[in-house]
Design a protein around this motif. Structure first.
Motif, mmCIF file in Angstrom:
data_model
loop_
_atom_site.group_PDB
_atom_site.id
_atom_site.type_symbol
_atom_site.label_atom_id
_atom_site.label_comp_id
_atom_site.label_asym_id
_atom_site.label_seq_id
_atom_site.Cartn_x
_atom_site.Cartn_y
_atom_site.Cartn_z
ATOM 1 N N PHE A 6 0.858 -1.189 0.000
ATOM 2 C CA PHE A 6 0.000 0.000 0.000
ATOM 3 C C PHE A 6 0.893 1.237 0.000
ATOM 4 C CE2 PHE A 6 -2.790 -3.271 1.307
ATOM 5 C CZ PHE A 6 -4.086 -2.856 1.068
ATOM 6 N N TYR A 7 0.692 2.126 -0.963
ATOM 7 C CA TYR A 7 1.477 3.348 -1.074
ATOM 8 C C TYR A 7 0.582 4.551 -0.816
ATOM 9 C CZ TYR A 7 5.210 0.523 -3.001
ATOM 10 O OH TYR A 7 6.191 -0.425 -3.160
ATOM 11 N N HIS A 8 0.821 5.189 0.322
ATOM 12 C CA HIS A 8 0.058 6.341 0.799
ATOM 13 C C HIS A 8 0.724 7.597 0.227
ATOM 14 C CE1 HIS A 8 -1.887 8.216 4.658
ATOM 15 N NE2 HIS A 8 -2.089 8.966 3.596
ATOM 16 N N LEU A 9 0.154 8.154 -0.822
ATOM 17 C CA LEU A 9 0.744 9.298 -1.512
ATOM 18 C C LEU A 9 0.386 10.585 -0.790
ATOM 19 C CD1 LEU A 9 -0.174 8.320 -5.200
ATOM 20 C CD2 LEU A 9 1.741 7.531 -3.805
ATOM 21 N N THR A 10 1.392 11.241 -0.224
ATOM 22 C CA THR A 10 1.148 12.495 0.479
ATOM 23 C C THR A 10 1.997 13.637 -0.061
ATOM 24 O OG1 THR A 10 2.772 11.872 2.166
ATOM 25 C CG2 THR A 10 0.450 11.404 2.643
ATOM 26 N N ARG A 11 3.129 13.345 -0.650
ATOM 27 C CA ARG A 11 4.037 14.398 -1.113
ATOM 28 C C ARG A 11 4.140 14.503 -2.626
ATOM 29 N NH1 ARG A 11 7.875 16.677 2.526
ATOM 30 N NH2 ARG A 11 7.420 15.995 4.639
ATOM 31 N N GLN A 136 2.209 -4.749 3.172
ATOM 32 C CA GLN A 136 3.065 -3.712 3.715
ATOM 33 C C GLN A 136 2.418 -2.369 3.435
ATOM 34 O OE1 GLN A 136 7.050 -3.976 2.144
ATOM 35 N NE2 GLN A 136 7.402 -5.999 3.023
ATOM 36 N N TYR A 137 2.597 -1.445 4.378
ATOM 37 C CA TYR A 137 2.079 -0.088 4.229
ATOM 38 C C TYR A 137 3.264 0.860 4.161
ATOM 39 C CZ TYR A 137 0.283 4.416 5.837
ATOM 40 O OH TYR A 137 0.007 5.744 5.964
ATOM 41 N N TRP A 138 3.349 1.621 3.066
ATOM 42 C CA TRP A 138 4.441 2.551 2.828
ATOM 43 C C TRP A 138 3.907 3.970 2.792
ATOM 44 C CZ3 TRP A 138 9.609 1.138 2.077
ATOM 45 C CH2 TRP A 138 9.847 -0.236 2.036
ATOM 46 N N SER A 139 4.641 4.885 3.431
ATOM 47 C CA SER A 139 4.249 6.288 3.458
ATOM 48 C C SER A 139 5.447 7.158 3.088
ATOM 49 C CB SER A 139 3.748 6.658 4.854
ATOM 50 O OG SER A 139 3.509 8.045 4.942
ATOM 51 N N GLN A 140 5.167 8.307 2.502
ATOM 52 C CA GLN A 140 6.221 9.253 2.173
ATOM 53 C C GLN A 140 6.092 10.529 3.004
ATOM 54 O OE1 GLN A 140 3.977 10.835 -1.839
ATOM 55 N NE2 GLN A 140 6.089 10.423 -2.036
ATOM 56 N N GLU A 141 5.457 10.405 4.175
ATOM 57 C CA GLU A 141 5.238 11.557 5.047
ATOM 58 C C GLU A 141 6.527 12.290 5.369
ATOM 59 O OE1 GLU A 141 1.462 11.132 7.983
ATOM 60 O OE2 GLU A 141 3.192 9.880 8.407
ATOM 61 N N SER A 144 10.810 10.700 2.298
ATOM 62 C CA SER A 144 11.250 9.511 1.564
ATOM 63 C C SER A 144 10.313 8.363 1.939
ATOM 64 C CB SER A 144 12.698 9.161 1.909
ATOM 65 O OG SER A 144 12.831 8.860 3.280
ATOM 66 N N TRP A 145 10.262 7.346 1.095
ATOM 67 C CA TRP A 145 9.364 6.227 1.343
ATOM 68 C C TRP A 145 9.863 5.411 2.517
ATOM 69 C CZ3 TRP A 145 4.711 5.981 -0.515
ATOM 70 C CH2 TRP A 145 4.410 6.660 -1.692
ATOM 71 N N GLN A 146 8.976 5.154 3.467
ATOM 72 C CA GLN A 146 9.288 4.325 4.629
ATOM 73 C C GLN A 146 8.158 3.341 4.861
ATOM 74 O OE1 GLN A 146 9.758 7.264 7.764
ATOM 75 N NE2 GLN A 146 11.970 7.226 7.504
ATOM 76 N N MET A 147 8.536 2.087 5.201
ATOM 77 C CA MET A 147 7.521 1.109 5.547
ATOM 78 C C MET A 147 7.068 1.414 6.979
ATOM 79 S SD MET A 147 7.405 -3.080 5.449
ATOM 80 C CE MET A 147 8.915 -3.225 6.360
ATOM 81 N N LYS A 148 5.754 1.581 7.142
ATOM 82 C CA LYS A 148 5.182 1.940 8.443
ATOM 83 C C LYS A 148 4.484 0.758 9.116
ATOM 84 C CE LYS A 148 6.015 6.428 8.293
ATOM 85 N NZ LYS A 148 6.636 7.202 9.336
ATOM 86 N N ALA A 149 4.067 -0.229 8.328
ATOM 87 C CA ALA A 149 3.372 -1.383 8.901
ATOM 88 C C ALA A 149 3.569 -2.578 7.981
ATOM 89 C CB ALA A 149 1.883 -1.100 9.078
ATOM 90 N N GLN A 150 3.525 -3.763 8.590
ATOM 91 C CA GLN A 150 3.652 -4.999 7.830
ATOM 92 C C GLN A 150 2.758 -6.046 8.465
ATOM 93 O OE1 GLN A 150 7.692 -6.331 7.389
ATOM 94 N NE2 GLN A 150 7.128 -7.970 6.022
ATOM 95 N N HIS A 151 2.096 -6.812 7.609
ATOM 96 C CA HIS A 151 1.251 -7.904 8.071
ATOM 97 C C HIS A 151 1.788 -9.188 7.446
ATOM 98 C CE1 HIS A 151 -2.188 -10.671 8.080
ATOM 99 N NE2 HIS A 151 -2.519 -10.057 9.191
ATOM 100 N N PRO A 152 2.212 -10.134 8.284
ATOM 101 C CA PRO A 152 2.697 -11.401 7.707
ATOM 102 C C PRO A 152 1.559 -12.200 7.098
ATOM 103 C CG PRO A 152 2.647 -11.525 10.107
ATOM 104 C CD PRO A 152 2.257 -10.117 9.731
ATOM 105 N N SER A 153 1.899 -13.044 6.140
ATOM 106 C CA SER A 153 0.866 -13.888 5.532
ATOM 107 C C SER A 153 0.364 -14.885 6.565
ATOM 108 C CB SER A 153 1.396 -14.598 4.302
ATOM 109 O OG SER A 153 2.491 -15.415 4.642
ATOM 110 N N GLY A 154 -0.886 -15.324 6.360
ATOM 111 C CA GLY A 154 -1.514 -16.205 7.329
ATOM 112 C C GLY A 154 -1.230 -17.558 7.106
#
Length: 154
Positions: A6-11, A136-141, A144-154
Motif C-alpha cells: 500500500f502506497y500512501h501518496l502524500t508528497r 506492507q504499508y508505505w508512506s512518504q510523510e 522519503s518512502w518508509q515502511m510503516k506497517a507490515q502484516h505477515p501472511s496467514g
C-alpha cells in the motif's frame, strides 16, 4: 505467494509515483497491469506515461487492442491480458485476495490527501489481511518512502 504493498501518496501525485514503481516492476522482469476504476482517468495516465522523460520511457498500452498480451505495461479497468506478475491498483480499483496470492506483487496507490481514498484503502487493507494476504504499508510523510506497517501472511 505475493504481497500487497500500500502506497500512501502524500508528497507526490500519482503521475509522479506511478512511473517510479512501474520502472522498478519492469526491472524485476514483471509484466504489469495498471488497474483503474475510470476509463477517462486511465486515458489521462496513458498520456502522462507517454510524456515522460526519454531515459524513463515505459512501453505500455491501453487494454482492448490487438497486442494486449505483448504489452509490458497494460492500463485497464479490468483484469488485463498480459499475464502480469504485478498489478498496480489506482483510484480505488478492486483487488482480490486470490490475485495477491497468485501474483508476485500487488501495489495499491492511494491519495493521502483525499479522506475517501484513505478510508477505501483502509478497507482494502482489512479485507486483504483478513483473508491472510501478506501486506506492507508505505508512506512518504517524512519525504522519503518508509515502511510503516507490515502484516505477515496467514
Amino acid at each position: 505467494m505475493g504481497a500487497a504493498y500500500f502506497y500512501h501518496l502524500t508528497r507526490q501525485p500519482l503521475e509522479a509515483v506511478l512511473p517510479m514503481l512501474l520502472g522498478k516492476a519492469r526491472q524485476a522482469g514483471w509484466a504489469v497491469v495498471v488497474r483503474g476504476a475510470d476509463e477517462k482517468r486511465l486515458d489521462w495516465l496513458d498520456e502522462k506515461l507517454w510524456l515522460g522523460p526519454d531515459e524513463g520511457f515505459l512501453p505500455h498500452g491501453r487494454a482492448g487492442g490487438p497486442h494486449d498480451a505483448d504489452q509490458p505495461i497494460l492500463l485497464t479497468s479490468g483484469v488485463g491480458g498480459n499475464d502480469p506478475g504485478c498489478v498496480m491498483s489506482v483510484d480505488g480499483a478492486a483487488v482480490a485476495p486470490e490475485e495477491v496470492n497468485a501474483l508476485e506483487r500487488v501495489c495499491i496507490l492511494f491519495d493521502g490527501n483525499d479522506p475517501a481514498a484513505v478510508d477505501h484503502a483502509r478497507g482494502q487493507w482489512k479485507a486483504l489481511t483478513g483473508a491472510g494476504c501478506a501486506a506492507q504499508y508505505w508512506s512518504q510523510e517524512s519525504g522519503s518512502w518508509q515502511m510503516k506497517a507490515q502484516h505477515p501472511s496467514g
